[in-house]
Design an enzyme around this catalytic site. Structure first.
Site, PDB file in Angstrom:
ATOM      1  CG  ASP A 131      -1.782   1.200   1.354  1.00 38.11           C
ATOM      2  OD1 ASP A 131      -1.680   2.120   0.496  1.00 38.11           O
ATOM      3  OD2 ASP A 131      -2.579   1.277   2.304  1.00 38.11           O
ATOM      4  CE1 TYR A 134      -2.973  12.279 -10.885  1.00 40.08           C
ATOM      5  CE2 TYR A 134      -3.108  14.133 -12.399  1.00 40.08           C
ATOM      6  CZ  TYR A 134      -2.669  12.857 -12.096  1.00 40.08           C
ATOM      7  OH  TYR A 134      -1.913  12.164 -13.020  1.00 40.08           O
ATOM      8  CE  LYS A 140       0.540  12.486 -10.536  1.00 43.62           C
ATOM      9  NZ  LYS A 140       1.422  11.304 -10.406  1.00 43.62           N
ATOM     10  CB  ALA A 187      -1.047   8.665 -21.592  1.00 42.26           C
ATOM     11  CB  THR A 221      -3.430   5.057 -18.949  1.00 38.55           C
ATOM     12  OG1 THR A 221      -3.936   6.255 -18.320  1.00 38.55           O
ATOM     13  CG2 THR A 221      -2.059   5.346 -19.531  1.00 38.55           C
TER      14      THR A 221
END
Length: 248
Positions: free
Chosen positions: A65, A155, A159, A187, A189
């Site tokens: 984790d 987020y 980052k 991307a 993903t």
């Protein structure tokens, strides 16, 4: 091009899917052996393991984790006993939630920051004693680190912190270890496709100079370059790989 990675040992977090999985596979194709670190997606991790082994390289699975400092430290110590250290560390584990800024609850903030920023710190910090001389660390941030993001502010903030963690670590670990960052745009993903679903249909055509989204391999190739001796005089840098979304 031989990037000089043959017989190096790499550990990649977030390696069960997306950019992390692509990075693990490309590292193996360049001759590295790979530790595939993952959280919950064991099936995806095993697919990555199969790709590494198909390239003729050794692979190890490492579950932990990433938001739990003690679990990270235990896992890194355990796997390092098998590999006898690391030449490459790629911090690619990430998690995003699309929530308008006013609606972000503290619990959601803590989860997103815990995985994207705290988890990167925990992993790098735990790995320092096991990084061999000349090792390379690559963190994976986001274009959102520079631009902000009204629907995933947690987020973007995490980052941005990761970009600065990269610079601090690069100064602290030099000259023995290089530390760099790749800041991808969107991307294709699983996480990226969720982001695309919340954008205007013509976003790529109107906002990106290259007018398309990235394939995971296109980001992974940049990560592998920075992880390799081919980038031997690069440290503390952030490489934007965003298709021309922002040109700084």
């Amino acid at each position: 091009m031989d990037l000089g990675l043959r017989d190096r040992i790499a550990l990649v977090t977030g390696a069960s899917s997306g950019i992390g999985a692509a990075t693990a596979r490309l590292l193996a194709e360049e001759g590295a052996d790979v530790v595939i670190a993952f959280g919950h997606d064991e099936a995806g991790a095993r697919r990555t393991m199969a790709a590494v082994e198909a390239a003729g390289r050794r692979a190890w699975l490492c579950r932990f984790d990433i938001a739990d400092a003690a679990a990270v430290q235990t896992a890194i110590r355990t796997v390092s006993a098998q590999t006898r250290g690391f030449d490459v560390l790629v911090l690619c584990a990430g998690y995003n939630a699309v929530t308008p800024f006013p609606n972000i609850a503290p619990e959601e903030w803590n989860t997103v920051v815990g995985i994207n920023l705290n988890g990167a710190f925990y992993t790098l910090h735990a790995a320092i004693p096991f990084l061999r001389d000349g090792a390379a660390v690559v963190t994976v941030a986001s274009v959102a680190a520079a631009t902000g993001a009204p629907h995933h502010a947690h987020y973007a903030a995490a980052k941005a912190g990761l970009v600065n963690l990269t610079k601090s670590a690069a100064r602290a670990l030099a000259p023995r270890v290089r530390v760099n960052c790749v800041a991808p745009g969107i991307a294709l993903t699983p996480m990226g496709r969720d982001t695309v679903a919340n954008l205007a249909p013509d976003y790529a055509q109107t906002k990106l100079a290259l007018q398309r989204y990235a394939e995971p391999d296109e980001i992974a190739r940049c990560i592998v370059f920075l992880a390799s001796p081919a980038a031997s005089f690069v440290t503390g840098a952030t490489l934007d790989v965003n298709g021309g979304r922002d040109m700084r």
